[in-house]
Enzyme design. Structure first.
Site, PDB file in Angstrom:
ATOM      1  N   GLU A  38     -93.107 -22.165  -6.111  1.00 12.60           N
ATOM      2  CA  GLU A  38     -91.840 -22.703  -6.655  1.00 12.60           C
ATOM      3  C   GLU A  38     -92.093 -24.015  -7.387  1.00 12.60           C
ATOM      4  O   GLU A  38     -92.363 -25.033  -6.751  1.00 12.60           O
ATOM      5  CB  GLU A  38     -90.820 -22.893  -5.532  1.00 12.60           C
ATOM      6  CG  GLU A  38     -90.424 -21.573  -4.918  1.00 12.60           C
ATOM      7  CD  GLU A  38     -88.955 -21.515  -4.480  1.00 12.60           C
ATOM      8  OE1 GLU A  38     -88.125 -22.282  -5.012  1.00 12.60           O
ATOM      9  OE2 GLU A  38     -88.662 -20.683  -3.618  1.00 12.60           O
ATOM     10  N   ASP A  67     -83.776 -16.064  -7.483  1.00 11.90           N
ATOM     11  CA  ASP A  67     -83.556 -17.456  -7.103  1.00 11.90           C
ATOM     12  C   ASP A  67     -82.101 -17.813  -7.303  1.00 11.90           C
ATOM     13  O   ASP A  67     -81.511 -17.438  -8.319  1.00 11.90           O
ATOM     14  CB  ASP A  67     -84.414 -18.386  -7.960  1.00 11.90           C
ATOM     15  CG  ASP A  67     -85.634 -18.837  -7.204  1.00 11.90           C
ATOM     16  OD1 ASP A  67     -85.455 -19.302  -6.061  1.00 11.90           O
ATOM     17  OD2 ASP A  67     -86.748 -18.704  -7.729  1.00 11.90           O
ATOM     18  N   ASP A 145     -72.901 -19.803   3.005  1.00 11.42           N
ATOM     19  CA  ASP A 145     -71.890 -18.737   3.113  1.00 11.42           C
ATOM     20  C   ASP A 145     -70.615 -19.149   3.869  1.00 11.42           C
ATOM     21  O   ASP A 145     -69.519 -18.775   3.447  1.00 11.42           O
ATOM     22  CB  ASP A 145     -72.496 -17.492   3.778  1.00 11.42           C
ATOM     23  CG  ASP A 145     -73.263 -16.628   2.788  1.00 11.42           C
ATOM     24  OD1 ASP A 145     -73.117 -16.837   1.566  1.00 11.42           O
ATOM     25  OD2 ASP A 145     -74.014 -15.735   3.228  1.00 11.42           O
TER      26      ASP A 145
HETATM   27  P1  ITT Z   1     -86.746 -17.394  -1.183  1.00 11.73           P
HETATM   28  O1  ITT Z   1     -87.842 -17.235  -0.179  1.00 11.73           O
HETATM   29  O2  ITT Z   1     -86.380 -16.112  -1.841  1.00 11.73           O
HETATM   30  O3  ITT Z   1     -86.984 -18.514  -2.167  1.00 11.73           O
HETATM   31  P2  ITT Z   1     -84.513 -19.082  -0.249  1.00 11.73           P
HETATM   32  O4  ITT Z   1     -83.750 -19.020   1.039  1.00 11.73           O
HETATM   33  O5  ITT Z   1     -85.295 -20.321  -0.546  1.00 11.73           O
HETATM   34  O6  ITT Z   1     -85.434 -17.771  -0.294  1.00 11.73           O
HETATM   35  P3  ITT Z   1     -83.122 -19.380  -2.803  1.00 11.73           P
HETATM   36  O7  ITT Z   1     -84.195 -20.289  -3.275  1.00 11.73           O
HETATM   37  O8  ITT Z   1     -82.704 -18.266  -3.669  1.00 11.73           O
HETATM   38  O9  ITT Z   1     -83.473 -18.753  -1.369  1.00 11.73           O
HETATM   39  O10 ITT Z   1     -81.791 -20.161  -2.476  1.00 11.73           O
HETATM   40  C1  ITT Z   1     -81.771 -21.548  -2.268  1.00 11.73           C
HETATM   41  C2  ITT Z   1     -80.756 -21.924  -1.232  1.00 11.73           C
HETATM   42  O11 ITT Z   1     -79.433 -21.737  -1.784  1.00 11.73           O
HETATM   43  C3  ITT Z   1     -80.784 -21.072   0.028  1.00 11.73           C
HETATM   44  O12 ITT Z   1     -81.685 -21.586   0.961  1.00 11.73           O
HETATM   45  C4  ITT Z   1     -79.337 -21.180   0.507  1.00 11.73           C
HETATM   46  O13 ITT Z   1     -79.171 -22.356   1.256  1.00 11.73           O
HETATM   47  C5  ITT Z   1     -78.556 -21.288  -0.794  1.00 11.73           C
HETATM   48  N1  ITT Z   1     -78.064 -19.949  -1.183  1.00 11.73           N
HETATM   49  C6  ITT Z   1     -78.549 -19.144  -2.162  1.00 11.73           C
HETATM   50  N2  ITT Z   1     -77.883 -17.979  -2.207  1.00 11.73           N
HETATM   51  C7  ITT Z   1     -76.963 -18.049  -1.219  1.00 11.73           C
HETATM   52  C8  ITT Z   1     -75.982 -17.164  -0.736  1.00 11.73           C
HETATM   53  O14 ITT Z   1     -75.833 -15.952  -1.221  1.00 11.73           O
HETATM   54  N3  ITT Z   1     -75.228 -17.565   0.281  1.00 11.73           N
HETATM   55  C9  ITT Z   1     -75.383 -18.783   0.837  1.00 11.73           C
HETATM   56  N4  ITT Z   1     -76.278 -19.674   0.453  1.00 11.73           N
HETATM   57  C10 ITT Z   1     -77.071 -19.325  -0.559  1.00 11.73           C
END
Ligand code: ITT
Length: 200
Positions: A38, A67, A145
């Site tokens: 990242e 992402d 969420d």
């Molecule tokens: P990866 O391993 O896929 O990177 P991640 O949890 O870090 O998983 P993202 O980078 O896509 O996921 O998302 C960054 C943050 O944004 C994630 O940790 C959540 O706190 C928030 N987020 C993203 N999508 C969300 C959703 O659908 N509902 C709630 N929070 C969300």
């Protein structure tokens, strides 16, 4: 037979949301944690494209990266691309604290899906607009969420099952768009191949 794509994520919830969406397009996904590089950037597109291409060059397997980030209007889009870090340090409680006494509760989630599936490289985006609630509701899902209520819904994402969240979510929108584009790209490349074979 379904074609396999490796979903580069360490987030089981994301995997569970995306899994049912891709069957409609004739694909299946397998979770592949630990390979996502990242970079720091203000652009979710750049972060996702870099991670997907980097993994493809190393693994030479079909790759999906998705992402996402939460963009709060009253905070000028914060935490945006830094959502993961901010969530790990402050939780959704931190966002509620920052918005204490703030009337404008508008926010959106944005998602970028990137697929590398030779010879296609696909990028697609999805957004959902909504509001940040005054307190958390529900215990499903993950991340922000419990405090995000999409427009035209009485429930927060954390009060929905996966099927219902997928009707509204940024992620479902970008993933469906990306797989639609991928299907078109594969068809086009097959057509091209058969045309060039005809003239060999
Ligand atoms: P990866 O391993 O896929 O990177 P991640 O949890 O870090 O998983 P993202 O980078 O896509 O996921 O998302 C960054 C943050 O944004 C994630 O940790 C959540 O706190 C928030 N987020 C993203 N999508 C969300 C959703 O659908 N509902 C709630 N929070 C969300």
């Amino acid at each position: 037979m379904l074609n396999k794509i490796f979903f580069l994520t360490g987030n089981k919830h994301k995997f569970e949301e995306v899994e049912p969406l891709v069957y409609d397009f004739g694909f299946k996904i397998e979770m592949l944690p630990g390979h996502k590089l990242e970079i720091q950037s203000d652009s979710l597109v750049r972060i996702a494209e870099y991670a997907a291409l980097n993994a493809y060059m190393k693994l030479e397997k079909p790759i999906l990266v998705e992402d996402a980030g939460l963009f709060v209007e009253a905070l000028n889009g914060f935490p945006g691309p830094y959502s993961s870090y901010v969530y790990s340090k402050l939780g959704f409680e931190g966002i509620l604290r920052l918005l204490e006494g703030v009337e404008d509760r508008g926010a959106r989630f944005e998602s970028v899906s990137v697929i590398v599936y030779k010879p296609c490289i696909i990028t697609a985006t999805g957004k959902v607009y909504g509001t940040i609630t005054e307190k958390p509701y529900g215990n499903r899902g993950f991340g922000f969420d419990p405090i995000f209520k999409p427009k035209n819904s009485e429930k927060t994402f954390a009060e929905m099952d996966i099927h219902e969240k997928n009707k509204y979510s940024h992620r479902a929108r970008s993933v469906r768009k990306a797989f639609q584009k991928l299907s078109e790209c594969i068809k086009l490349s097959r057509d091209r191949e058969s045309i060039s074979l005809k003239y060999l």
